[in-house]
Enzyme design. Sequence first.
Site: not given
Ligand SMILES: NC(=O)C1=CN([C@@H]2O[C@H](COP(=O)(O)OP(=O)(O)OC[C@H]3O[C@@H](n4cnc5c(N)ncnc54)[C@H](O)[C@@H]3O)[C@@H](O)[C@H]2O)C=CC1
Ligand SMILES: O=C(O)[C@H]1O[C@H](OP(=O)(O)OP(=O)(O)OC[C@H]2O[C@@H](n3ccc(=O)[nH]c3=O)[C@H](O)[C@@H]2O)[C@H](O)[C@@H](O)[C@@H]1O
Length: 480
Positions: A8, A86, A88, A161, A218, A272
């Site tokens: 991923g 990947v 979810t 992000e 959580a 998320c």
């Molecule tokens: N985006 C974020 O800021 C955060 C995301 N997460 C979690 O991390 C996970 C991934 O999120 P993102 O990176 O944002 O998703 P994303 O959609 O950007 O990346 C996932 C990647 O996995 C690939 N993929 C899917 N199935 C596959 C397989 N069987 N083999 C190889 N590649 C495969 C897809 O093509 C895609 O490029 C999710 O569970 C999300 O909830 C956790 C913390 C922060």
């Molecule tokens: O699991 C995840 O994907 C991630 O989700 C969030 O990170 P992210 O969604 O990238 O960005 P945030 O800064 O949390 O902002 C989320 C949303 O809330 C909004 N926000 C944030 C803070 C605030 O005070 N008010 C508010 O409206 C932001 O504008 C945005 O739309 C969490 O902050 C991360 O810790 C977590 O890893």
Amino acid sequence: MVKICCIGAGYVGGPTMAVIALKCPSIEVAVVDISTSRINAWNSDTLPIYEPGLDDVVKQCRGKNLFFSTDVEKHVQEADIVFVSVNTPTKTRGLGAGKAADLTYWESAARMIADVSKADKIVVEKSTVPVKTAEAIEKILTHNSKGIKYQILSNPEFLAEGTAIQDLFNPDRVLIGGRETPEGQKAVQALKDVYAHWVPEDRILTTNLWSAELSKLAANAFLAQRISSVNAMSALCEATGADVTQVSYAVGKDTRIGSKFLNASVGFGGSCFQKDILNLVYICECNGLPEVAEYWKQVIKINDYQKSRFVNRLVSSMFNTVSNKKIAILGFAFKKDTGDTRETPAIDVCQGLLGDKAMLSIYDPQVTEDQIQRDLTMKKFDWDHPIHLQPTSPTTVKQVSVVWDAYTATKDAHGICILTEWDEFKSLDFQKIYDNMQKPAFIFDGRNIVNVEKLREIGFVVYSIGKPLDAWIKDMPAVA
Ligand SMILES: NC(=O)C1=CN([C@@H]2O[C@H](COP(=O)(O)OP(=O)(O)OC[C@H]3O[C@@H](n4cnc5c(N)ncnc54)[C@H](O)[C@@H]3O)[C@@H](O)[C@H]2O)C=CC1
Ligand SMILES: O=C(O)[C@H]1O[C@H](OP(=O)(O)OP(=O)(O)OC[C@H]2O[C@@H](n3ccc(=O)[nH]c3=O)[C@H](O)[C@@H]2O)[C@H](O)[C@@H](O)[C@@H]1O
């Protein structure tokens, strides 16, 4: 040499592995994906995601100890530690549709690991998954193991992000959950050793598997709950003449509450928060806890309320119709410093305005026209799948034009909506913008970034979330 493979190459897999490669020159890191276009972009000068500082980290290690590849099986087979990062997504059909996490991609990754492995491996859950997923993964791996031993660890990611590199360099904590057996603890230690290259030991927390999995859900639920709490207050502020910025400052000064994450907004977005809370709600329901499920559901309900409240406020202020009026949308990404539009509140606001037949002119410094058109036509939850599995030729929305600067977007507009807090919007020449707009000129600030007094002096009718209302708007009460 320890070899790591991450399945991923997305917003989490890419930056996380790039930082591990940078901080651990003795470890070889391969990031693999089924999406060829994503991998090609990771190997090019234009990375597939915009994230401050990421280019620099990738350039320092790519081709040395960091590799991006579509040869998933080869790299999984060679790795000692396999991270799975990947998608979810929320399920759209069948049992738990609209709430439960869809583990299709996770399961197929686990089955592939079992198929190709020739030696023992540590498999790390990096994706956010329902609590107890490790048990299911363990079953898939051990029932197909051909005598190979697997240790499953939960190592959820907490980066946000826009600040991903900063968060990865200096995390509040790294969480590792594992089995409480000697083999499980050995695996926990092996992963701890990776992070210990740059993370102080007291910030590496170890727990059992289920605590680590649940802590991630959580943490996101608590963070989103703060935003819904302050957004709920913003509605009350507007009704009473209080100012939400002053209220959240006063509340946040209590050290037990803290000042971060209390900015009122048009609503939270991102891939998320909603997905993970829906998942939490489903888990509570499945565990016979309807009251707990209802409690967390409310966080999403308030978020939806906030977005529709914003649209209603806008339409009612503009004589109860925006039909054929040009509305400039400044910002489409779900927050500043990212091009990510997953679950951005801009989608709901734009759809609400389009429902009232507005003509939209959208500008975001990092989001392409193609992405905006896809977002405005795609079905709910369809976005959270690998790119090549998403609908390929969505229809375009004719009332939407996407432009490349704020002045073009606002020219001849009746109203402006600020939906992302990009820094450049704070220093716009609002006098020039006002001069080129239809009158009365309205501005609806969904991020509280403009100087309300200054804009009123220029002549704008200004709405700012949770702030004392303009006399004009006060006379036109909006129903949510
Ligand atoms: N985006 C974020 O800021 C955060 C995301 N997460 C979690 O991390 C996970 C991934 O999120 P993102 O990176 O944002 O998703 P994303 O959609 O950007 O990346 C996932 C990647 O996995 C690939 N993929 C899917 N199935 C596959 C397989 N069987 N083999 C190889 N590649 C495969 C897809 O093509 C895609 O490029 C999710 O569970 C999300 O909830 C956790 C913390 C922060
Ligand atoms: O699991 C995840 O994907 C991630 O989700 C969030 O990170 P992210 O969604 O990238 O960005 P945030 O800064 O949390 O902002 C989320 C949303 O809330 C909004 N926000 C944030 C803070 C605030 O005070 N008010 C508010 O409206 C932001 O504008 C945005 O739309 C969490 O902050 C991360 O810790 C977590 O890893």
